[in-house]
Scaffold this motif. Structure first.
Motif, mmCIF file in Angstrom:
data_model
loop_
_atom_site.group_PDB
_atom_site.id
_atom_site.type_symbol
_atom_site.label_atom_id
_atom_site.label_comp_id
_atom_site.label_asym_id
_atom_site.label_seq_id
_atom_site.Cartn_x
_atom_site.Cartn_y
_atom_site.Cartn_z
ATOM 1 N N ALA A 1 53.155 47.717 43.476
ATOM 2 C CA ALA A 1 53.192 46.295 42.843
ATOM 3 C C ALA A 1 52.135 45.270 43.540
ATOM 4 N N ALA A 2 51.982 45.666 44.761
ATOM 5 C CA ALA A 2 51.127 44.746 45.327
ATOM 6 C C ALA A 2 49.481 45.128 45.376
ATOM 7 N N LEU A 3 49.468 46.624 45.342
ATOM 8 C CA LEU A 3 48.103 47.006 44.972
ATOM 9 C C LEU A 3 47.640 46.698 43.666
ATOM 10 N N LEU A 4 48.300 46.851 42.538
ATOM 11 C CA LEU A 4 48.069 46.476 41.163
ATOM 12 C C LEU A 4 47.860 44.790 41.266
ATOM 13 N N GLY A 5 48.590 44.083 41.959
ATOM 14 C CA GLY A 5 48.430 42.564 41.772
ATOM 15 C C GLY A 5 46.975 42.248 42.549
ATOM 16 N N LEU A 6 46.568 43.026 43.558
ATOM 17 C CA LEU A 6 45.030 42.662 44.133
ATOM 18 C C LEU A 6 43.830 42.538 43.040
ATOM 19 N N THR A 7 44.151 43.118 41.921
ATOM 20 C CA THR A 7 43.213 43.313 40.851
ATOM 21 C C THR A 7 43.746 42.845 39.445
ATOM 22 N N THR A 8 44.634 42.115 39.461
ATOM 23 C CA THR A 8 45.188 41.242 38.203
ATOM 24 C C THR A 8 44.798 39.894 38.121
ATOM 25 N N VAL A 9 43.597 39.673 37.345
ATOM 26 C CA VAL A 9 43.182 38.235 37.355
ATOM 27 C C VAL A 9 44.102 37.403 37.010
ATOM 28 N N SER A 10 44.235 36.166 37.284
ATOM 29 C CA SER A 10 45.398 35.257 36.906
ATOM 30 C C SER A 10 44.896 34.896 35.665
ATOM 31 N N ASP A 11 46.002 34.487 34.727
ATOM 32 C CA ASP A 11 46.056 33.854 33.373
ATOM 33 C C ASP A 11 44.946 32.957 33.227
ATOM 34 N N ALA A 12 44.990 31.791 34.300
ATOM 35 C CA ALA A 12 43.911 30.739 33.933
ATOM 36 C C ALA A 12 42.566 31.082 33.980
ATOM 37 N N PHE A 13 42.101 32.320 34.855
ATOM 38 C CA PHE A 13 40.639 32.762 34.703
ATOM 39 C C PHE A 13 40.614 33.499 33.471
ATOM 40 N N VAL A 14 41.483 34.148 33.064
ATOM 41 C CA VAL A 14 41.408 34.974 31.644
ATOM 42 C C VAL A 14 41.154 33.941 30.675
ATOM 43 N N TYR A 15 41.795 32.913 30.532
ATOM 44 C CA TYR A 15 41.334 31.877 29.489
ATOM 45 C C TYR A 15 40.127 31.010 29.817
ATOM 46 N N LEU A 16 39.709 30.773 30.813
ATOM 47 C CA LEU A 16 38.493 30.082 30.940
ATOM 48 C C LEU A 16 37.465 31.235 30.836
ATOM 49 N N LEU A 17 37.621 32.482 30.961
ATOM 50 C CA LEU A 17 36.543 33.463 30.614
ATOM 51 C C LEU A 17 36.421 33.611 29.091
ATOM 52 N N LEU A 18 37.644 33.788 28.522
ATOM 53 C CA LEU A 18 37.588 33.728 26.908
ATOM 54 C C LEU A 18 36.997 32.649 26.281
ATOM 55 N N GLN A 19 37.261 31.452 26.821
ATOM 56 C CA GLN A 19 36.570 30.182 26.407
ATOM 57 C C GLN A 19 35.180 30.126 26.378
ATOM 58 N N ARG A 20 34.771 30.742 27.737
ATOM 59 C CA ARG A 20 33.051 30.673 27.997
ATOM 60 C C ARG A 20 32.528 31.874 27.041
ATOM 61 N N ARG A 21 33.300 32.873 26.988
ATOM 62 C CA ARG A 21 32.653 33.748 26.190
ATOM 63 C C ARG A 21 32.544 33.609 24.694
ATOM 64 N N THR A 22 33.508 32.936 24.124
ATOM 65 C CA THR A 22 33.363 32.779 22.656
ATOM 66 C C THR A 22 33.174 31.315 22.227
ATOM 67 N N GLY A 23 32.800 30.611 23.247
ATOM 68 C CA GLY A 23 32.782 28.961 22.776
ATOM 69 C C GLY A 23 33.696 28.271 22.244
ATOM 70 N N ILE A 24 35.003 28.532 22.441
ATOM 71 C CA ILE A 24 36.248 27.765 22.120
ATOM 72 C C ILE A 24 35.912 26.418 22.419
ATOM 73 N N ALA A 25 36.384 25.515 21.687
ATOM 74 C CA ALA A 25 36.280 23.989 21.663
ATOM 75 C C ALA A 25 37.375 23.671 22.798
ATOM 76 N N GLU A 26 37.092 22.523 23.589
ATOM 77 C CA GLU A 26 38.099 22.109 24.606
ATOM 78 C C GLU A 26 39.529 21.789 24.127
ATOM 79 N N GLN A 27 39.283 21.020 22.913
ATOM 80 C CA GLN A 27 40.622 20.526 22.390
ATOM 81 C C GLN A 27 41.403 21.804 21.848
ATOM 82 N N TRP A 28 41.073 23.013 21.614
ATOM 83 C CA TRP A 28 41.742 24.213 21.274
ATOM 84 C C TRP A 28 42.214 25.023 22.625
ATOM 85 N N PHE A 29 41.677 24.545 23.708
ATOM 86 C CA PHE A 29 42.029 25.404 25.052
ATOM 87 C C PHE A 29 43.374 25.393 25.230
ATOM 88 N N PRO A 30 44.276 24.544 25.211
ATOM 89 C CA PRO A 30 45.786 24.709 25.445
ATOM 90 C C PRO A 30 46.479 25.745 24.415
#
Length: 453
Positions: A267-296
Motif C-alpha cells: 500500500a505504501a509503495l503504490l501510494g508513492l506513485t499515486t498523484v493526489s486528486d488536486a493535481f489530477v484536476y489541475l492537470l485535467l483543467q490545463r490539458r482541456t482548458g476547462i474554465a475556472e468557474q467549472w473547476f469545482p
C-alpha cells in the motif's frame, strides 16, 4: 483454499426447523457511520473543491508551494492515524476517539475565514487533518467489528458509497455558492463549518457506543457460499470476560504478522506513485482548458463513479478476492494517467479520466481496510488499520512533494510520465508480493505420504 462454517449443521435432530439464521447485510452501525461521513464529507469537499484554485489562482502559490501544502494536508492525518488507532484500542471506546476527531475538524472550518496567507492556511489545514487522522482508524474499526468477516468488503463499500455521496454533494454546493455569493470563498468556508457541526451532532446521537473487544459482541459468520482465503476472518481474540490491555508492545507486535507487513508495504509503495486528486484536476483543467468557474465540478465526476461502483466493487472483492480487485483498481488509475499523457484533447477526455479515477477509488478505498480486517485480531483492529493507513498516507505525502517539485522544474508531461512509470513498477511488485500462498498438493490416491506404494 476456501473456508466454510460447519459449526451448526442444518437439520440437526432435536432442534426445530426455523430456517437459516438471517444476518443483516449491513449493520445499523455502518449505516449510522455512513450518515456521519456523508454529512462530514459535504463539509470537507466544499473546501477541497475550491482549495486548489483558491491557493494557486487566489493566493498565487506556485505548483511547488501547492504540492507542499497538499502534502501537509494529507501527511498530518497520516501521522496522527497511529495515535488515533492506538488510543481507540487502548481505551476501548472507538466512538469517543472518532468523536474527538470529528469535533476538531468541525472547529477548524471557521478558522479558514481568518486565514489569507500560506502560513495560517497551512496551520488550519494541519489541525483539520489532525481531526481526520484521529477519527479514521476508530471509525473503520467500528465498521469492521460490527460486520461478519465474509461481508467486510460490502460493508466498507456501503460506507464509502455514503461517504462519496457527500463528496458528490460538496463540490456541487461549493459551485452553487460561488455562483451566487459576492465573497464566494468566504461563503463556502462559512457554510462548510455549519455542516460539519451537524455531522458531529449526528455522531453523538445516532452512532452506537460500541467499544472495543471487551464491550462488543463478536459477529456471527453468516451462512452462504464459501469465500476466498484472503477474506477469511482473523478474529483471534480469545473468548473470555475481558481482553488483555493493549499497550505499545502489543501494537508493535502486529508488525510480526507477515501478511500485514506485505499489505502495508505494498500500500505504501503504490501510494508513492499515486498523484493526489488536486493535481489530477489541475492537470485535467490545463490539458482541456476547462474554465475556472467549472473547476469545482471536476470532483463530481470522480465521486459519481465511486458512488455507483463502491458497493459492487466491495461485494466483488468478497467473492473473488480483495487482492485482485485492489490491483485492478491501480491498473485503471494507470490507464487514466495514460489518457492524460497521450490521448487527444477531445471533449470526451475529462469524462474518461474522471470515470477511471472514480473506478480506482471504488476498487481500492474500501477494499484495503476490508483486507486489513481479515488479518488483524479484534483487540488491535484500529491499530492495524492505522498502521496500513499511515504508511499509505505518508507515501502519498511524499508523492505530493515530489510531483509538485517535478512539475515546477520539469513540466507537467515529464512529471506525470515519471509517476505513471513508477506506478507500473509498483503494481508489478505488489502483484508478486501479495500473491496468495497455495496449499500443498495432497498426495496421489495411489501414493503414500512418503511417496511409496
Amino acid at each position: 483454499m476456501y473456508l466454510a462454517d460447519r459449526s451448526a449443521p442444518a437439520g440437526a435432530k432435536g432442534a426445530p426447523d426455523r430456517g437459516p439464521a438471517r444476518t443483516p447485510a449491513v449493520a445499523s452501525a455502518v449505516l449510522a457511520l455512513g450518515t456521519v461521513s456523508l454529512i462530514t464529507d459535504i463539509s470537507s469537499e466544499m473546501v477541497t473543491a475550491v482549495l486548489p484554485l483558491y491557493l494557486v489562482a487566489g493566493l498565487g502559490l506556485s505548483p511547488l508551494g501547492f504540492g507542499a501544502l497538499d502534502g501537509v494536508y494529507n501527511g498530518v492525518s497520516a501521522l496522527v492515524q497511529l495515535t488515533g488507532g492506538h488510543l481507540a484500542d487502548r481505551v476501548r471506546n472507538h466512538k469517543l476517539i472518532a468523536g474527538i476527531g470529528y469535533g476538531l475538524s468541525a472547529l477548524c472550518k471557521p478558522l479558514l475565514l481568518l486565514a489569507h496567507s500560506l502560513g495560517p492556511v497551512g496551520v488550519v489545514l494541519a489541525l483539520e487533518r489532525t481531526g481526520k487522522g484521529l477519527r479514521t482508524a476508530p471509525r473503520d474499526a467500528l465498521i469492521s467489528l460490527s460486520t461478519p468477516a465474509g461481508l467486510q468488503g460490502r460493508a466498507f463499500g456501503v460506507h464509502r458509497a455514503m461517504d462519496t455521496t457527500g463528496a458528490l454533494l460538496g463540490p456541487l454546493a461549493a459551485f452553487l455558492i460561488l455562483s451566487v455569493a459576492v465573497d464566494g470563498y468566504d461563503a463556502v468556508f462559512g457554510v462548510s463549518a455549519c455542516v460539519a457541526v451537524l455531522g458531529v451532532v449526528v455522531l453523538v446521537l445516532f452512532v452506537p457506543g460500541t467499544s472495543g473487544p471487551a464491550g462488543s459482541a463478536r459477529p456471527a459468520r453468516p451462512a452462504g457460499p464459501p469465500v476466498p482465503a484472503d477474506t477469511a476472518p482473523a478474529d483471534t481474540a480469545p473468548a473470555g470476560p475481558a481482553a488483555p490491555a493493549v499497550g505499545v508492545r502489543e501494537a508493535l507486535a502486529l508488525l510480526r504478522l507477515p501478511r500485514l507487513r506485505a499489505l502495508a508495504g505494498c500500500a505504501a509503495l503504490l501510494g508513492l506513485t499515486t498523484v493526489s486528486d488536486a493535481f489530477v484536476y489541475l492537470l485535467l483543467q490545463r490539458r482541456t482548458g476547462i474554465a475556472e468557474q467549472w473547476f469545482p465540478l471536476l470532483p463530481l465526476g470522480t465521486a459519481a463513479v465511486f458512488l455507483l461502483l463502491a458497493v459492487p466493487a466491495g461485494a466483488l472483492a468478497d467473492r473473488i478476492g480483495r487482492r485482485t480487485v485492489f490491483l485492478a483498481g491501480h491498473a485503471l488509475l494507470l490507464t487514466g494517467y495514460g489518457l492524460l499523457l497521450w490521448a487527444p484533447g477531445r471533449p470526451a477526455l475529462p469524462f474518461l479520466v474522471l470515470a477511471l479515477h472514480g473506478m480506482f477509488y471504488a476498487a481500492t478505498d474500501g477494499v484495503l481496510p476490508a483486507a486489513v480486517g481479515a488479518i488483524v485480531p479484534r483487540e488491535l483492529r484500529a491499530t492495524g488499520l492505522a498502521l496500513v493507513g499511515t504508511g499509505q498516507a505518508l507515501a502519498r505525502f511524499g508523492c505530493s512533494l515530489a510531483f509538485g517539485a517535478a512539475w515546477t522544474f520539469w513540466g507537467t508531461g515529464p512529471a506525470l510520465c515519471a509517476a505513471a512509470a513508477g506506478l507500473l513498477c509498483s503494481a508489478a511488485v505488489a502483484a508478486c508480493v501479495l500473491r496468495p500462498a497455495h496449499p500443498p498438493h495432497p498426495p496421489h490416491p495411489t501414493q503414500s505420504p512418503r511417496g511409496t506404494r
